[in-house]
Design a protein around this motif. Structure first.
Motif, PDB file in Angstrom:
ATOM      1  N   ASP A   1      -1.056 -24.979  17.675  1.00 25.23           N
ATOM      2  CA  ASP A   1      -2.098 -24.427  16.804  1.00 25.23           C
ATOM      3  C   ASP A   1      -2.977 -23.438  17.570  1.00 25.23           C
ATOM      4  O   ASP A   1      -3.327 -22.372  17.056  1.00 25.23           O
ATOM      5  N   ASN A   2      -3.340 -23.796  18.807  1.00 28.85           N
ATOM      6  CA  ASN A   2      -4.161 -22.898  19.627  1.00 28.85           C
ATOM      7  C   ASN A   2      -3.422 -21.600  19.926  1.00 28.85           C
ATOM      8  O   ASN A   2      -4.015 -20.518  19.886  1.00 28.85           O
ATOM      9  N   ALA A   3      -2.121 -21.719  20.207  1.00 24.47           N
ATOM     10  CA  ALA A   3      -1.313 -20.524  20.478  1.00 24.47           C
ATOM     11  C   ALA A   3      -1.244 -19.636  19.237  1.00 24.47           C
ATOM     12  O   ALA A   3      -1.308 -18.412  19.330  1.00 24.47           O
ATOM     13  N   LYS A   4      -1.148 -20.269  18.069  1.00 26.52           N
ATOM     14  CA  LYS A   4      -1.082 -19.503  16.810  1.00 26.52           C
ATOM     15  C   LYS A   4      -2.337 -18.635  16.666  1.00 26.52           C
ATOM     16  O   LYS A   4      -2.257 -17.452  16.339  1.00 26.52           O
ATOM     17  N   GLU A   5      -3.502 -19.245  16.949  1.00 25.60           N
ATOM     18  CA  GLU A   5      -4.752 -18.485  16.835  1.00 25.60           C
ATOM     19  C   GLU A   5      -4.852 -17.419  17.913  1.00 25.60           C
ATOM     20  O   GLU A   5      -5.150 -16.263  17.636  1.00 25.60           O
ATOM     21  N   LYS A   6      -4.579 -17.815  19.157  1.00 25.40           N
ATOM     22  CA  LYS A   6      -4.733 -16.892  20.279  1.00 25.40           C
ATOM     23  C   LYS A   6      -3.843 -15.662  20.143  1.00 25.40           C
ATOM     24  O   LYS A   6      -4.247 -14.550  20.447  1.00 25.40           O
ATOM     25  N   PHE A   7      -2.585 -15.870  19.697  1.00 32.64           N
ATOM     26  CA  PHE A   7      -1.637 -14.760  19.632  1.00 32.64           C
ATOM     27  C   PHE A   7      -1.404 -14.263  18.207  1.00 32.64           C
ATOM     28  O   PHE A   7      -0.507 -13.476  17.961  1.00 32.64           O
TER      29      PHE A   7
ATOM     30  N   SER B   1       6.209 -31.754  30.690  1.00 34.28           N
ATOM     31  CA  SER B   1       5.315 -30.602  30.788  1.00 34.28           C
ATOM     32  C   SER B   1       5.762 -29.538  29.796  1.00 34.28           C
ATOM     33  O   SER B   1       6.958 -29.369  29.532  1.00 34.28           O
ATOM     34  N   LEU B   2       4.782 -28.889  29.224  1.00 33.78           N
ATOM     35  CA  LEU B   2       5.013 -27.843  28.233  1.00 33.78           C
ATOM     36  C   LEU B   2       4.277 -26.605  28.715  1.00 33.78           C
ATOM     37  O   LEU B   2       3.076 -26.650  28.984  1.00 33.78           O
ATOM     38  N   ARG B   3       5.042 -25.515  28.870  1.00 38.51           N
ATOM     39  CA  ARG B   3       4.432 -24.276  29.348  1.00 38.51           C
ATOM     40  C   ARG B   3       4.753 -23.169  28.355  1.00 38.51           C
ATOM     41  O   ARG B   3       5.863 -23.084  27.840  1.00 38.51           O
ATOM     42  N   LEU B   4       3.768 -22.356  28.084  1.00 37.65           N
ATOM     43  CA  LEU B   4       3.960 -21.196  27.212  1.00 37.65           C
ATOM     44  C   LEU B   4       3.673 -19.943  28.022  1.00 37.65           C
ATOM     45  O   LEU B   4       2.611 -19.822  28.638  1.00 37.65           O
ATOM     46  N   LYS B   5       4.655 -19.048  28.047  1.00 29.74           N
ATOM     47  CA  LYS B   5       4.503 -17.758  28.719  1.00 29.74           C
ATOM     48  C   LYS B   5       4.657 -16.677  27.675  1.00 29.74           C
ATOM     49  O   LYS B   5       5.583 -16.728  26.867  1.00 29.74           O
ATOM     50  N   VAL B   6       3.768 -15.708  27.683  1.00 28.39           N
ATOM     51  CA  VAL B   6       3.839 -14.626  26.718  1.00 28.39           C
ATOM     52  C   VAL B   6       3.938 -13.305  27.455  1.00 28.39           C
ATOM     53  O   VAL B   6       3.077 -13.002  28.288  1.00 28.39           O
TER      54      VAL B   6
END
Length: 133
Positions: free
Chosen positions: A23-29, A64-69
């Motif tokens: 959800d945070n990623a949805k808002e941020k990106f 661990s969960l990592r998101l790279k953009v």
């Protein structure tokens, strides 16, 4: 390039932490609803696999969960501390003999929802890529 990472103990109820991470990623990106839905299903499925199959629900082991953009691509890496598995030798969930089996659809689902699925570290890590068009 942005990178965000979290680590969670292998308990099924921690999936809600993963959901808020997405959800945070949805808002941020500023993700649109289509890609957001695909990410939500694929990433929670992948974390669930890591908790249940990888770490065998051992709360002493983490996922661990990592998101790279970068370059219009979101890459989620899900890593467990289990023994790994042979990801080249998975039964086809669409084969007639497997249609009634409850398991075996997770990776198939992930491959259909993501633009790219890659396994590393003997199957302990999966990288789910989504292209932002």
């Amino acid at each position: 390039m942005d990178t965000i990472q979290i680590q969670i103990p292998s308990l099924s109820e921690n999936i809600r932490i993963v959901e808020s991470f997405i959800d945070n990623a949805k808002e941020k990106f500023e993700l649109n609803d289509d890609i957001y839905g695909n990410i939500m299903i694929a990433v929670t499925e992948s974390v669930n696999n890591a908790i249940i199959h990888g770490n065998k629900l051992s709360k002493d082991k983490n996922v661990s969960l990592r998101l790279k953009v970068d370059d219009n691509t979101l890459r989620f890496t899900v890593q467990d501390e289990g023994p790994g598995f042979d990801y080249n030798d998975l039964p086809d969930p669409t084969a007639p003999e497997n249609l009634d089996k409850p398991g075996g659809r997770g990776i198939f689902l992930m491959k259909n929802l993501c633009d790219e699925v890659k396994f590393e570290d003997d199957g302990r890590a999966v990288i789910l890529s989504f292209y932002l068009h």
